[in-house]
Structure formats: C-alpha cells, structure tokens
Design an enzyme around this catalytic site. Structure first.
Site, PDB file in Angstrom:
ATOM      1  N   HIS A  14     -11.243 106.613  -4.456  1.00 33.61           N
ATOM      2  CA  HIS A  14     -10.658 106.415  -3.204  1.00 33.61           C
ATOM      3  C   HIS A  14      -9.883 105.020  -2.885  1.00 33.61           C
ATOM      4  O   HIS A  14     -10.450 104.224  -2.539  1.00 33.61           O
ATOM      5  CB  HIS A  14     -11.773 106.394  -2.328  1.00 33.61           C
ATOM      6  CG  HIS A  14     -11.312 106.613  -0.756  1.00 33.61           C
ATOM      7  ND1 HIS A  14     -11.839 107.744   0.043  1.00 33.61           N
ATOM      8  CD2 HIS A  14     -10.316 106.014  -0.032  1.00 33.61           C
ATOM      9  CE1 HIS A  14     -11.123 107.511   1.303  1.00 33.61           C
ATOM     10  NE2 HIS A  14     -10.158 106.611   1.156  1.00 33.61           N
ATOM     11  N   HIS A  16      -5.988 103.891  -1.492  1.00 32.03           N
ATOM     12  CA  HIS A  16      -4.689 103.837  -0.883  1.00 32.03           C
ATOM     13  C   HIS A  16      -3.781 103.024  -1.838  1.00 32.03           C
ATOM     14  O   HIS A  16      -3.819 101.997  -1.941  1.00 32.03           O
ATOM     15  CB  HIS A  16      -4.768 103.586   0.593  1.00 32.03           C
ATOM     16  CG  HIS A  16      -5.606 104.671   1.205  1.00 32.03           C
ATOM     17  ND1 HIS A  16      -5.020 105.894   1.784  1.00 32.03           N
ATOM     18  CD2 HIS A  16      -6.787 104.614   1.379  1.00 32.03           C
ATOM     19  CE1 HIS A  16      -6.145 106.401   2.369  1.00 32.03           C
ATOM     20  NE2 HIS A  16      -7.442 105.563   2.075  1.00 32.03           N
ATOM     21  N   THR A 102       0.745 108.994   1.133  1.00 32.32           N
ATOM     22  CA  THR A 102       1.448 109.913   1.993  1.00 32.32           C
ATOM     23  C   THR A 102       2.950 109.700   1.495  1.00 32.32           C
ATOM     24  O   THR A 102       3.427 108.655   1.712  1.00 32.32           O
ATOM     25  CB  THR A 102       1.363 109.303   3.276  1.00 32.32           C
ATOM     26  OG1 THR A 102      -0.073 109.339   3.495  1.00 32.32           O
ATOM     27  CG2 THR A 102       1.806 110.324   4.039  1.00 32.32           C
ATOM     28  N   ARG A 104       6.670 109.792   2.200  1.00 35.25           N
ATOM     29  CA  ARG A 104       7.356 109.571   3.412  1.00 35.25           C
ATOM     30  C   ARG A 104       8.921 109.210   2.976  1.00 35.25           C
ATOM     31  O   ARG A 104       9.117 108.725   1.999  1.00 35.25           O
ATOM     32  CB  ARG A 104       6.460 108.147   4.175  1.00 35.25           C
ATOM     33  CG  ARG A 104       6.530 107.097   3.303  1.00 35.25           C
ATOM     34  CD  ARG A 104       6.024 105.997   4.357  1.00 35.25           C
ATOM     35  NE  ARG A 104       4.830 106.338   4.842  1.00 35.25           N
ATOM     36  CZ  ARG A 104       3.731 105.994   4.260  1.00 35.25           C
ATOM     37  NH1 ARG A 104       3.406 105.773   2.941  1.00 35.25           N
ATOM     38  NH2 ARG A 104       2.343 106.612   4.885  1.00 35.25           N
ATOM     39  N   GLY A 173      -5.564 109.176   7.701  1.00 34.22           N
ATOM     40  CA  GLY A 173      -4.701 108.699   8.636  1.00 34.22           C
ATOM     41  C   GLY A 173      -5.611 108.196   9.781  1.00 34.22           C
ATOM     42  O   GLY A 173      -6.732 108.421   9.919  1.00 34.22           O
ATOM     43  N   HIS A 200     -10.816 112.600   4.450  1.00 38.47           N
ATOM     44  CA  HIS A 200     -11.339 111.472   5.170  1.00 38.47           C
ATOM     45  C   HIS A 200     -12.389 112.028   6.112  1.00 38.47           C
ATOM     46  O   HIS A 200     -11.761 112.862   7.281  1.00 38.47           O
ATOM     47  CB  HIS A 200     -10.232 110.551   5.888  1.00 38.47           C
ATOM     48  CG  HIS A 200      -9.667 109.565   4.784  1.00 38.47           C
ATOM     49  ND1 HIS A 200      -8.982 110.084   3.726  1.00 38.47           N
ATOM     50  CD2 HIS A 200      -9.874 108.300   4.818  1.00 38.47           C
ATOM     51  CE1 HIS A 200      -8.567 108.815   2.960  1.00 38.47           C
ATOM     52  NE2 HIS A 200      -8.931 107.749   3.707  1.00 38.47           N
ATOM     53  N   GLU A 203     -15.185 109.386  10.020  1.00 40.16           N
ATOM     54  CA  GLU A 203     -14.935 108.004   9.977  1.00 40.16           C
ATOM     55  C   GLU A 203     -15.131 107.148  11.337  1.00 40.16           C
ATOM     56  O   GLU A 203     -15.726 106.023  11.253  1.00 40.16           O
ATOM     57  CB  GLU A 203     -13.366 107.675   9.841  1.00 40.16           C
ATOM     58  CG  GLU A 203     -12.931 107.987   8.246  1.00 40.16           C
ATOM     59  CD  GLU A 203     -11.509 107.622   8.130  1.00 40.16           C
ATOM     60  OE1 GLU A 203     -11.206 106.562   7.768  1.00 40.16           O
ATOM     61  OE2 GLU A 203     -10.619 108.546   8.582  1.00 40.16           O
ATOM     62  N   ASP A 285     -11.139 101.678  -0.830  1.00 34.63           N
ATOM     63  CA  ASP A 285     -10.179 102.185   0.021  1.00 34.63           C
ATOM     64  C   ASP A 285      -9.046 101.339   0.095  1.00 34.63           C
ATOM     65  O   ASP A 285      -7.913 101.918  -0.228  1.00 34.63           O
ATOM     66  CB  ASP A 285     -11.017 102.014   1.273  1.00 34.63           C
ATOM     67  CG  ASP A 285     -10.404 102.984   2.662  1.00 34.63           C
ATOM     68  OD1 ASP A 285      -9.575 103.773   2.160  1.00 34.63           O
ATOM     69  OD2 ASP A 285     -10.753 102.932   3.710  1.00 34.63           O
ATOM     70  N   ASP A 286      -8.953  99.980   0.463  1.00 34.62           N
ATOM     71  CA  ASP A 286      -7.913  99.266   0.512  1.00 34.62           C
ATOM     72  C   ASP A 286      -8.179  97.608   0.152  1.00 34.62           C
ATOM     73  O   ASP A 286      -8.553  96.990   1.099  1.00 34.62           O
ATOM     74  CB  ASP A 286      -7.282  99.230   1.955  1.00 34.62           C
ATOM     75  CG  ASP A 286      -6.963 100.656   2.501  1.00 34.62           C
ATOM     76  OD1 ASP A 286      -5.847 101.111   1.963  1.00 34.62           O
ATOM     77  OD2 ASP A 286      -7.568 101.363   3.300  1.00 34.62           O
TER      78      ASP A 286
HETATM   79 ZN   LIG Z   1      -9.296 105.826   2.984  1.00 33.25          ZN
END
Ligand SMILES: [Zn+2]
Length: 351
Positions: A14, A16, A102, A104, A173, A200, A203, A285-286
């Site tokens: 997981h 991004h 995502t 875009r 998102g 997700h 959350e 995650d990030d």
């Molecule tokens: Zn996430």
C-alpha cells in the site's frame, strides 16, 4: 533491531506513487522546472512540506491536488519521480512493491491518462529488468470523486496494461467525498479480468457506516487498506472473507485518523495481530509525507507490540500470499524469505 528491520526482506502493498516521492526529490524537480521556466509560481517543496512530515489531516489531500500534481505533470518528471521512488523502496530492503496511482490527464502539458500510465509502467519495467532484488507492479486507483465514466477509463487502462505490469485496481481518495456504491460494475469487471482488488476502507468515522462498509465488502476485495473504524459485525465479515489488511500505523497515528488513538501502542494492528485471523501487511501509504519507511513500520511493531526477530520475519513472509503477483513471483518471494530466515537462524528461535 533497526538494522535487522532494514535487512529483513519486506513486501510493500500500500504505497501511493505521488505520496511516496521524497521531499528532496520534489525539490530537485522543482529546481529543474524553475530553471526552465522562471515564471513558475509554485513554491519550493522544502517550504510547502513541513520538515517533520505532514501531521494535519486537513493539509493532506490539498497537498496533492494543489501542489504535487502541479509539479509532476510531464513525461520526464513522472519518469524521474517514479525511478526515485523505486530506488528508495529498494534501498529500504523491499523485495516486492505494488505501487498505486490514479491515472490522470494533465491538460496544461498535454500528458494524457494513457501516456501517464505507460510512462510509469515503462519506468517500472526498466527497473525490474535491471534490478535483481526488488520487483514492482502497478495498481490503478479509482478516485471516490470519479464519475462512472472516469472510473471505466481506469478499469479499461488496468485491463489493457495487465500484461505490462498492472496487477490490480484500488478505490482511494478523500473519504469525505463521493459515493462508492456506483462502482459495483467497475470492480466486477476488474475482478473478472483477473485483476486484484483493494479498497481504502473505514478510514474516517464519516466513511465507515455499516451500510457503506458492507457495500464495499460486497465487491469481494482481496485486500483492504487502513480498516480503522469497523463495527464488530464488519470485523466478523472480514475474518469470514479472509481479507488481507494493509495497515499503515505511522500514517494513521500521525494524522489522527482515529482521534481516540494517539500512540502507536493503541493502533488496531495489535488487535489483528494478536487474533491472527487475517493476514496483516504493514504498509507506508505515503512515505514522502509521513517519513516512515517500511523498515520503520516493522521496527514500530517490535518496539510497541514486542514482536521479536522471528515474529517480524513471519509477519513479512505472511504477506507473500496477499500480493497480486503471479505464481512465479510468489515462489521467488517465498525463496527470498526462506533464505533470509535460514541465514539468520530464525527457525531456531523460540517464540
Ligand atoms: Zn492509501
């Protein structure tokens, strides 16, 4: 123990892509852009992203929509940042990575969704071909704010580029936006095409009603991210469905996604790990905004939940079957894990 956690072969499921770009990588890209077009009004990332990491949930989503997507909007910046992210995970001892993004359009530069996805995939393929230790795959995310049409574009891209390394589809998102019940046919089509599904999940309290969560579970996800605000009924269902859980401890605690949890020790990892009913995949995650690498997440569960070396290794090895990788890659990963366990003598350590 920190050094052990770094050496431990780890699987990241997981992460991004945009959120995993380090602050100094963004700074490098910004400098480059600024020298090419001095009229650029975007501020230096070193000023925009706090040195101690993002701690305010209200600052989190705008950081992407208003800033990072405005900086990474050309083929060369997508290539550069993707390569940097892959190298960072590899340097942390990650042996298999599923990055998500995502698709875009960037009308200001003419970069289309398709070209964006192709660019990321080409960068990943080059990396995989030149690197023996870590292999990466890509997950394409549907944003909760997407309409039906946009979501179909993402599913179509995922199907079209499956052979090139897209392994699954995600729902992500801002949890306060959108209506995920409109995506039933999309997820169904993705699963029918042999793609993995991760969502997700729970959350924030506002996105965690039983009705929303049971709707999401009706899509038969293979994995769920976060899984914070679940009723007992929902938890029972997760166990019944044997869903794997992507738990992001530092992220959750740092931006207080559960206001009642302020320390690592109180994170719901403890509950799921003790019960042992679902596979847990520790995830970052990030890492670009929370500054906790995957090795640090393993160290956190050692430090705050008392897992020893053998337990950490078993936790890491348990993630293999939750990947969306093909059979041969899973075999490779099991081999890597077993080799490490044998070299460290972990089989002999009493629990
Ligand atoms: Zn996430």
């Amino acid at each position: 123990m920190k050094e052990f956690c770094k050496r431990l072969p780890k699987i990241e499921l997981h992460a991004h892509l945009s959120g995993s770009i380090r602050r100094d990588t963004l700074h490098h890209i910004w400098q480059q852009k600024k020298s090419e077009s001095p009229e650029l009004t975007l501020e230096d990332p070193l000023l925009v992203i706090p040195e101690e990491g993002v701690k305010d949930i209200n600052a989190f989503f705008p950081l992407f929509s208003k800033y990072i997507y405005a900086l990474i909007n050309t083929v060369s910046t997508v290539e550069f940042s993707t390569r940097a992210v892959l190298n960072d995970f590899c340097a942390d001892g990650v042996v298999y990575l599923e990055l998500r993004t995502t698709p875009r359009d960037f009308p200001e530069t003419g970069l289309t969704k398709q070209k964006y996805v192709e660019t990321v995939l080409n960068t990943i393929s080059e990396f995989n071909a030149s690197n023996g230790e870590m292999k990466a795959r890509l997950i394409l995310s549907i944003d909760r704010r997407d309409d039906v049409e946009k979501a179909w574009e993402t599913v179509e891209l995922a199907k079209r580029y499956k052979k090139e390394g897209v392994s699954g589809v995600d729902l992500c998102g801002d949890p306060l936006k959108g209506d995920p019940s409109i995506f039933a046919p999309h997820f169904d089509a993705a699963k029918s095409a042999g793609l993995g599904l991760t969502i997700h999940f729970a959350e924030l309290p506002q996105s965690s009603s039983d009705s929303e969560l049971f709707t999401l579970l009706s899509y038969n996800p293979d994995r769920l991210g976060h899984v914070i605000h679940c009723s007992e009924e929902v938890k029972k269902k997760l166990v019944e469905k044997k869903v794997a859980l992507e738990l992001c401890i530092s992220c959750n605690v740092q931006i207080k996604m559960n206001p009642a949890v302020t320390t690592h020790k109180e994170h719901h990892f403890g509950e799921w790990w003790r019960e042992g009913n679902c596979t847990v995949a520790l995830s970052t995650d990030d890492v670009g905004v929370f500054y906790s690498e995957l090795s640090n997440e393993y160290w956190i569960v050692h430090e705050h939940f008392g897992l020893g070396k053998r337990q950490l290794w078993e936790l890491a090895k348990g993630v293999v079957d939750a990947t969306f990788a093909e059979k041969e890659e899973k075999e490779r990963l099991k081999g890597v894990m077993d080799k490490f366990g044998a070299a460290e003598g972990l089989w002999q350590i009493d629990m």
